[in-house]
Write a protein that holds these residues in place. Structure first.
Motif, short mmCIF file in Angstrom:
data_model
loop_
_atom_site.label_atom_id
_atom_site.label_comp_id
_atom_site.label_asym_id
_atom_site.label_seq_id
_atom_site.Cartn_x
_atom_site.Cartn_y
_atom_site.Cartn_z
N VAL A 312 0.85 -1.20 0.00
CA VAL A 312 0.00 0.00 0.00
C VAL A 312 0.88 1.25 0.00
O VAL A 312 0.64 2.20 -0.75
CB VAL A 312 -0.95 -0.01 1.22
N LYS A 313 1.91 1.24 0.85
CA LYS A 313 2.81 2.39 0.97
C LYS A 313 3.53 2.65 -0.36
O LYS A 313 3.76 3.80 -0.74
CB LYS A 313 3.84 2.11 2.06
N LYS A 314 3.87 1.58 -1.07
CA LYS A 314 4.59 1.72 -2.33
C LYS A 314 3.68 2.12 -3.48
O LYS A 314 4.15 2.48 -4.57
CB LYS A 314 5.32 0.42 -2.67
N GLY A 315 2.36 2.03 -3.27
CA GLY A 315 1.43 2.56 -4.25
C GLY A 315 0.89 1.60 -5.28
O GLY A 315 0.36 2.03 -6.31
N TYR A 316 0.96 0.29 -5.03
CA TYR A 316 0.40 -0.65 -6.00
C TYR A 316 -0.66 -1.58 -5.38
O TYR A 316 -1.02 -2.60 -5.97
CB TYR A 316 1.50 -1.48 -6.67
N ALA A 317 -1.19 -1.19 -4.23
CA ALA A 317 -2.14 -2.08 -3.54
C ALA A 317 -3.17 -1.30 -2.74
O ALA A 317 -2.96 -0.13 -2.37
CB ALA A 317 -1.39 -3.03 -2.62
N GLN A 318 -4.27 -1.98 -2.47
CA GLN A 318 -5.27 -1.55 -1.52
C GLN A 318 -5.42 -2.65 -0.47
O GLN A 318 -5.32 -3.83 -0.80
CB GLN A 318 -6.62 -1.31 -2.20
N LYS A 319 -5.64 -2.26 0.78
CA LYS A 319 -5.83 -3.24 1.85
C LYS A 319 -7.30 -3.36 2.20
O LYS A 319 -8.02 -2.36 2.28
CB LYS A 319 -5.04 -2.85 3.09
N VAL A 320 -7.76 -4.60 2.42
CA VAL A 320 -9.12 -4.88 2.88
C VAL A 320 -9.01 -5.81 4.08
O VAL A 320 -8.25 -6.78 4.05
CB VAL A 320 -9.96 -5.53 1.77
N ASP A 321 -9.73 -5.52 5.14
CA ASP A 321 -9.73 -6.38 6.33
C ASP A 321 -10.62 -7.60 6.13
O ASP A 321 -11.65 -7.52 5.45
CB ASP A 321 -10.21 -5.61 7.56
N LEU A 322 -10.23 -8.70 6.74
CA LEU A 322 -11.04 -9.91 6.73
C LEU A 322 -12.20 -9.70 7.69
O LEU A 322 -12.01 -9.73 8.91
CB LEU A 322 -10.18 -11.10 7.16
N SER A 323 -13.39 -9.47 7.16
CA SER A 323 -14.53 -9.14 8.00
C SER A 323 -15.82 -9.47 7.26
O SER A 323 -15.79 -9.87 6.08
CB SER A 323 -14.51 -7.65 8.36
N TYR A 324 -16.93 -9.29 7.92
CA TYR A 324 -18.22 -9.58 7.29
C TYR A 324 -18.57 -8.56 6.21
O TYR A 324 -19.47 -8.80 5.40
CB TYR A 324 -19.32 -9.65 8.34
N SER A 325 -17.89 -7.44 6.21
CA SER A 325 -18.15 -6.41 5.18
C SER A 325 -17.13 -6.48 4.05
O SER A 325 -17.06 -5.56 3.23
CB SER A 325 -18.12 -5.02 5.82
N MET A 326 -16.35 -7.57 3.97
CA MET A 326 -15.24 -7.60 3.03
C MET A 326 -15.71 -7.54 1.57
O MET A 326 -15.01 -7.00 0.72
CB MET A 326 -14.36 -8.83 3.26
N ALA A 327 -16.88 -8.08 1.25
CA ALA A 327 -17.34 -8.03 -0.14
C ALA A 327 -17.52 -6.59 -0.61
O ALA A 327 -17.04 -6.21 -1.68
CB ALA A 327 -18.65 -8.81 -0.28
N ALA A 328 -18.19 -5.79 0.21
CA ALA A 328 -18.37 -4.37 -0.13
C ALA A 328 -17.04 -3.63 -0.15
O ALA A 328 -16.80 -2.78 -1.01
CB ALA A 328 -19.33 -3.72 0.87
N ASP A 329 -16.17 -3.99 0.78
CA ASP A 329 -14.85 -3.34 0.84
C ASP A 329 -14.00 -3.71 -0.38
O ASP A 329 -13.28 -2.87 -0.93
CB ASP A 329 -14.11 -3.74 2.13
N ILE A 330 -14.08 -4.96 -0.81
CA ILE A 330 -13.34 -5.39 -2.00
C ILE A 330 -13.86 -4.67 -3.23
O ILE A 330 -13.08 -4.25 -4.10
CB ILE A 330 -13.44 -6.92 -2.18
N GLU A 331 -15.17 -4.50 -3.32
CA GLU A 331 -15.75 -3.79 -4.47
C GLU A 331 -15.23 -2.36 -4.56
O GLU A 331 -14.85 -1.90 -5.64
CB GLU A 331 -17.28 -3.78 -4.36
N LEU A 332 -15.17 -1.69 -3.43
CA LEU A 332 -14.62 -0.33 -3.41
C LEU A 332 -13.15 -0.33 -3.84
O LEU A 332 -12.71 0.53 -4.61
CB LEU A 332 -14.75 0.28 -2.01
N ALA A 333 -12.39 -1.30 -3.33
CA ALA A 333 -10.97 -1.39 -3.67
C ALA A 333 -10.77 -1.69 -5.14
O ALA A 333 -9.87 -1.13 -5.78
CB ALA A 333 -10.30 -2.45 -2.80
N ILE A 334 -11.60 -2.56 -5.70
CA ILE A 334 -11.50 -2.88 -7.14
C ILE A 334 -11.71 -1.62 -7.97
O ILE A 334 -10.96 -1.32 -8.92
CB ILE A 334 -12.52 -3.97 -7.53
N ASN A 335 -12.74 -0.85 -7.62
CA ASN A 335 -13.03 0.38 -8.36
C ASN A 335 -11.87 1.37 -8.28
O ASN A 335 -11.52 2.02 -9.27
CB ASN A 335 -14.32 1.01 -7.85
N LYS A 336 -11.27 1.49 -7.08
CA LYS A 336 -10.15 2.41 -6.91
C LYS A 336 -8.96 1.99 -7.78
O LYS A 336 -8.32 2.81 -8.45
CB LYS A 336 -9.72 2.46 -5.45
N LEU A 337 -8.66 0.70 -7.75
CA LEU A 337 -7.50 0.20 -8.49
C LEU A 337 -7.68 0.29 -10.00
O LEU A 337 -6.75 0.65 -10.72
CB LEU A 337 -7.21 -1.25 -8.09
#
Length: 429
Positions: A312-337
């Motif tokens: 993430v710090k180097k600028g080629y990744a997004q982090k998502v926590d392992l949680s019950y909301s991970m599907a929504a969080d992954i969707e947001l991360a996909i759109n950002k990337l």
């Protein structure tokens, strides 16, 4: 299921790791090997995994010891060949901080190192010594009459092979006998994809998103609600999704394809692979760097947290926590990337740095192992820091000398002063 970065604590994992080492050494095949006096080796390569018990093999075969670290260099392994790193600018293997560190992070890293060193000295070393005395000393004495101490063997390494590279990690001050070999496991010629996957990826006109949580956390262990949420979310995407899943998923969207075993390197090497959703293990991180694919990291255990934090710090990744909301969080991360080309550009830049080496890492690994054998231990590469006691490094002996000197001078001063006072009294009388 909310994720905390510690995962299994160090105090919980140590007994498991020690038990694994005990079972390995006690295995009948290992016992047969070490008790066969006809077996001889030029060097022992031992994996470091939160203990140094395997250094005993170098005592049995009376040959150089080479440590292999599966993670980025950190204080626990570097102390075996040099000295512990400064926690003001280097982090623990299970940390989720990336230098430069804030005041709070520096304090946390210092505390982690202090607790770790005390734990090593007061608890872990005792277990290691017991294992060494039980399984190694009798065999060494049969072969060589006397057995060196465990401390002698553990700090007698010729080399440390580090599964790392500066493109993925942080530049570190390393002694000459620490050799970064990150990427050694990737073959120069990636295998052809199976026909069905080749056709699937070739025809993915919007690109392929590859999703794998590795081998430790299986996707089938996700709660049902998370599986359903992920399928629903993936179904909304125009991209093709390849999901490494250990069993078939019914009612899958047409763009989601399940593979129980994934030829990961071959998938990442395909030109249509545009995103990798990963747990952030170092081998997977290395492969994404090798092939230049941006990632979404879902860390679960140990060094996965710091690997993802660095990405993430180097600028080629997004982090998502392992949680019950991970599907929504992954969707947001996909759109950002996918909406921001800087992630792809950055990983390609770092991939170029990764590949810009004098020789491939696998060749370098072989070269240095052979060098240790040829030079009978490569003692010329060893850091002088390993021969200096900790109190000498801190100049505590100098402090002691200065304190004694000050006390002596103070005594002399008091003595001389008392003489002058006595003389004055004599004169006045």
């Amino acid at each position: 299921m909310d994720n905390k970065h510690e995962g299994m604590s160090f105090f919980e994992s140590v007994p498991l790791i020690m038990n694994l080492s005990r079972n390995t050494i006690a295995h009948p095949n290992v016992q047969k090997l070490i008790n066969d006096k006809n077996q001889q080796f030029d060097a022992v390569i031992a994996e470091w995994m939160f203990n140094e018990v395997y250094s005993g093999f170098s005592g049995i075969f009376n040959c150089p010891l080479i440590w292999f670290s599966t993670v980025e260099p950190h204080w626990m392994v570097l102390r075996l060949v040099d000295e512990v790193t400064n926690p003001a600018y280097s982090v623990d293997v299970a940390s989720n901080s990336v230098p430069p560190l804030t005041f709070v992070q520096r304090v946390e890293e210092l505390g982690t190192q202090i607790v770790g060193r005390l734990t090593q000295a007061l608890w872990v070393s005792g277990i290691e010594n017991n294992l060494y005395d039980e399984y190694f000393v009798p065999v060494i004495e049969k072969r060589h009459s006397t057995a060196p101490s465990f401390e002698t063997l553990r700090f007698n390494a010729s080399l440390l092979l580090s599964n790392s590279h500066v493109s993925m990690g942080v530049p570190a001050v390393l002694p000459a006998n620490v050799i970064p070999i990150g990427g050694y496991h990737i073959k120069p010629n990636v295998k052809q994809l199976p026909e069905d996957l080749q056709k699937l990826m070739d025809n993915a006109k919007h690109g392929v998103i590859y999703f794998s949580m590795g081998s430790n956390l299986k996707s089938k262990q996700f709660p049902e609600v998370i599986k359903l949420d992920l399928l629903k979310m993936f179904g909304k995407l125009k991209q093709t999704v390849i999901w490494k899943f250990e069993e078939d998923l019914p009612n899958r969207p047409s763009n989601v394809h399940i593979v129980q075993w994934a030829p990961q390197q071959s998938i990442l090497a395909h030109k249509n692979c545009i995103l990798f959703i990963t747990h952030g293990g170092l081998l997977s991180t290395t492969e994404t760097m090798h092939f230049g694919v941006p990632i979404i990291g879902i860390p679960v255990f140990a060094d996965q947290f710091v690997n993802v934090a660095r990405a993430v710090k180097k600028g080629y990744a997004q982090k998502v926590d392992l949680s019950y909301s991970m599907a929504a969080d992954i969707e947001l991360a996909i759109n950002k990337l996918l909406d921001n080309p800087s992630y792809k550009t950055r990983v390609k830049e770092l991939s170029q740095i990764y590949h810009d080496r004098p020789v491939p890492p696998a060749r370098e690994l072989v070269h240095w192992v052979e060098h240790v054998v040829k030079t009978r231990g490569a003692t010329h590469l060893r850091s002088p820091a390993s021969m200096v006691a900790w109190y000498q490094k801190l100049y505590l002996d100098l402090v002691l000398v200065l304190v004694v000197l000050v006390l002596v001078l103070k005594r002399v001063y008091i003595f001389i002063k008392s003489i002058f006072i006595a003389k004055r009294k004599v004169k006045t009388n």
